[in-house]
Motif scaffolding. Sequence first.
Motif, short mmCIF file in Angstrom:
data_model
loop_
_atom_site.label_atom_id
_atom_site.label_comp_id
_atom_site.label_asym_id
_atom_site.label_seq_id
_atom_site.Cartn_x
_atom_site.Cartn_y
_atom_site.Cartn_z
N ASP A 228 44.68 79.96 -64.49
CA ASP A 228 45.75 78.95 -64.48
C ASP A 228 47.11 79.65 -64.42
O ASP A 228 47.20 80.87 -64.47
CB ASP A 228 45.67 78.05 -65.72
N GLN A 229 48.13 78.86 -64.29
CA GLN A 229 49.51 79.37 -64.30
C GLN A 229 50.23 78.71 -65.47
O GLN A 229 51.30 78.16 -65.33
CB GLN A 229 50.21 79.05 -62.97
N GLY A 230 49.58 78.83 -66.62
CA GLY A 230 50.05 78.09 -67.79
C GLY A 230 50.88 78.88 -68.77
O GLY A 230 51.60 79.82 -68.40
N VAL A 231 50.71 78.53 -70.05
CA VAL A 231 51.58 79.08 -71.09
C VAL A 231 51.11 80.43 -71.62
O VAL A 231 51.82 81.11 -72.34
CB VAL A 231 51.70 78.08 -72.27
N GLY A 232 49.88 80.82 -71.27
CA GLY A 232 49.36 82.09 -71.75
C GLY A 232 49.04 82.08 -73.23
O GLY A 232 49.21 81.08 -73.93
N ILE A 233 48.54 83.21 -73.72
CA ILE A 233 48.14 83.35 -75.12
C ILE A 233 48.90 84.53 -75.72
O ILE A 233 48.86 85.64 -75.17
CB ILE A 233 46.63 83.60 -75.24
N PRO A 234 49.61 84.33 -76.83
CA PRO A 234 50.35 85.45 -77.45
C PRO A 234 49.43 86.63 -77.74
O PRO A 234 48.29 86.45 -78.16
CB PRO A 234 50.89 84.83 -78.75
N GLN A 235 49.96 87.83 -77.53
CA GLN A 235 49.16 89.05 -77.68
C GLN A 235 48.54 89.17 -79.07
O GLN A 235 47.38 89.53 -79.22
CB GLN A 235 50.04 90.28 -77.40
N ASP A 236 49.29 88.82 -80.11
CA ASP A 236 48.81 89.01 -81.47
C ASP A 236 47.79 87.95 -81.89
O ASP A 236 47.22 88.04 -82.99
CB ASP A 236 49.98 89.02 -82.46
N GLN A 237 47.54 86.95 -81.04
CA GLN A 237 46.58 85.89 -81.37
C GLN A 237 45.34 85.91 -80.48
O GLN A 237 44.45 85.08 -80.63
CB GLN A 237 47.26 84.52 -81.27
N GLN A 238 45.28 86.87 -79.57
CA GLN A 238 44.19 86.86 -78.59
C GLN A 238 42.82 87.15 -79.21
O GLN A 238 41.80 86.69 -78.71
CB GLN A 238 44.50 87.86 -77.47
N LYS A 239 42.79 87.89 -80.33
CA LYS A 239 41.51 88.18 -80.98
C LYS A 239 40.88 86.94 -81.62
O LYS A 239 39.69 86.92 -81.90
CB LYS A 239 41.71 89.26 -82.06
N GLN A 240 41.68 85.91 -81.84
CA GLN A 240 41.20 84.72 -82.54
C GLN A 240 40.80 83.59 -81.60
O GLN A 240 40.37 82.54 -82.05
CB GLN A 240 42.30 84.21 -83.49
N ILE A 241 40.95 83.81 -80.30
CA ILE A 241 40.87 82.70 -79.35
C ILE A 241 39.52 82.00 -79.33
O ILE A 241 39.42 80.81 -79.03
CB ILE A 241 41.25 83.18 -77.93
N PHE A 242 38.42 82.70 -79.67
CA PHE A 242 37.09 82.07 -79.64
C PHE A 242 36.65 81.58 -81.02
O PHE A 242 35.50 81.21 -81.19
CB PHE A 242 36.05 83.05 -79.08
N GLN A 243 37.55 81.59 -81.98
CA GLN A 243 37.21 81.11 -83.31
C GLN A 243 37.27 79.59 -83.37
O GLN A 243 38.03 78.96 -82.63
CB GLN A 243 38.16 81.70 -84.36
N LYS A 244 36.50 79.00 -84.27
CA LYS A 244 36.50 77.55 -84.45
C LYS A 244 37.88 77.06 -84.86
O LYS A 244 38.54 77.68 -85.69
CB LYS A 244 35.50 77.14 -85.53
N PHE A 245 38.28 75.96 -84.27
CA PHE A 245 39.51 75.24 -84.62
C PHE A 245 40.80 76.03 -84.37
O PHE A 245 41.88 75.56 -84.72
CB PHE A 245 39.48 74.79 -86.10
N PHE A 246 40.68 77.21 -83.76
CA PHE A 246 41.90 77.99 -83.53
C PHE A 246 42.61 77.50 -82.28
O PHE A 246 42.00 77.27 -81.23
CB PHE A 246 41.59 79.48 -83.36
N ARG A 247 43.93 77.34 -82.39
CA ARG A 247 44.77 77.00 -81.25
C ARG A 247 46.02 77.87 -81.33
O ARG A 247 46.66 77.95 -82.38
CB ARG A 247 45.14 75.52 -81.25
N SER A 248 46.35 78.54 -80.24
CA SER A 248 47.47 79.47 -80.26
C SER A 248 48.79 78.71 -80.39
O SER A 248 48.88 77.50 -80.17
CB SER A 248 47.48 80.30 -78.97
N ASP A 249 49.84 79.45 -80.76
CA ASP A 249 51.17 78.85 -80.92
C ASP A 249 51.65 78.21 -79.62
O ASP A 249 52.26 77.14 -79.63
CB ASP A 249 52.17 79.91 -81.38
N ASN A 250 51.36 78.88 -78.49
CA ASN A 250 51.79 78.33 -77.20
C ASN A 250 51.09 77.02 -76.90
O ASN A 250 51.68 76.08 -76.36
CB ASN A 250 51.49 79.33 -76.07
#
Length: 318
Positions: free
Chosen positions: A248-270
């Motif tokens: 996509d050409q979207g908002v991306g995922i902050p570098q410091d939150q990328q390790k959590q992306i596949f965790q339950k209920f996690f949603r990045s700040d962006n």
Amino acid sequence: MFRFLSKISLFSKIFKECRELNLGPWQCPTFVFFILGVINIVAMVSTYLIAKYYTEPEFVALIVIGVAAFFFLISYSVTQGFSQLAQANKMKTEFVSIASHQLRTPLSAMRWIINLLEDNRVGEMANEQKSYLALIKEENERMIKLVNDLLDVSRIEMGKVLLRPSQTNLYILIEKTIKDFAPLAKANNLEIKLEAPETLPNVYADPGKLSMVIQNLIDNAVKYSRGRGEIKIKAEKEGKFVKVAIQDQGVGIPQDQQKQIFQKFFRSDNALKYQTMGTGLGLFIAKSVVEESQGKIWFESKPNQETTFFFTLPVYSL
């Protein structure tokens, strides 16, 4: 001074984690692990010094036995802490499963009644009434999806994910999903493009669960794109696997939150900043399905620019 402040920061993080887990210090795994490390170092150094200056083996043996007994007591405390966490997690999973099953019945009944009203089987409706009914239907479908996601999560946690893998035409599955999302993409000024040969090899996977994975990834790509642009889907054969990329050409995922992306209920700040809808369960479920299908899933992201999710599945072979 800097080292002293670092130690204070470390202890504050440890105690914060213990409070979040609602456990006392001696039942909190992180705290006990830290203390055990310190005690282990002190015990080894002390035993060495005592053995060096005292020749009586009985005295040294007594100290070693005392240290071992202390470690045994601490280990018991750690075990109790883990046991409480495991029991709490099991109870939570069972509660979610039961509650979701109970919610599914009235939601399905509501869907049936809404369909009756839409088909005018209980009398004609005014346009304004139809518009309100459409809103009710949309929210009902959203609740049904949430309940289904919660049921899938509870099955995953209990190790009861039931997959029925078979020969699956991935190309047709992706094409169908793109058509389903076409109206939503158009409403967001987006275009979904597929780059894949029609001769793409079939994969060995559960078609229903695989469809859900593709839907979740495309849904995220559409929701988190910031208007006007395109979503590229590429599929190709790589060795004994088929690799799919959704960019996509979207908002991306902050570098410091990328390790959590596949965790339950996690949603990045962006994600929270640009899109308030969502539960944070889709990627957790997608990861479980792909890995249970003997594949892999990962992503690459440039914050505020783009994100590409990849997954692989084994090629079907006789």
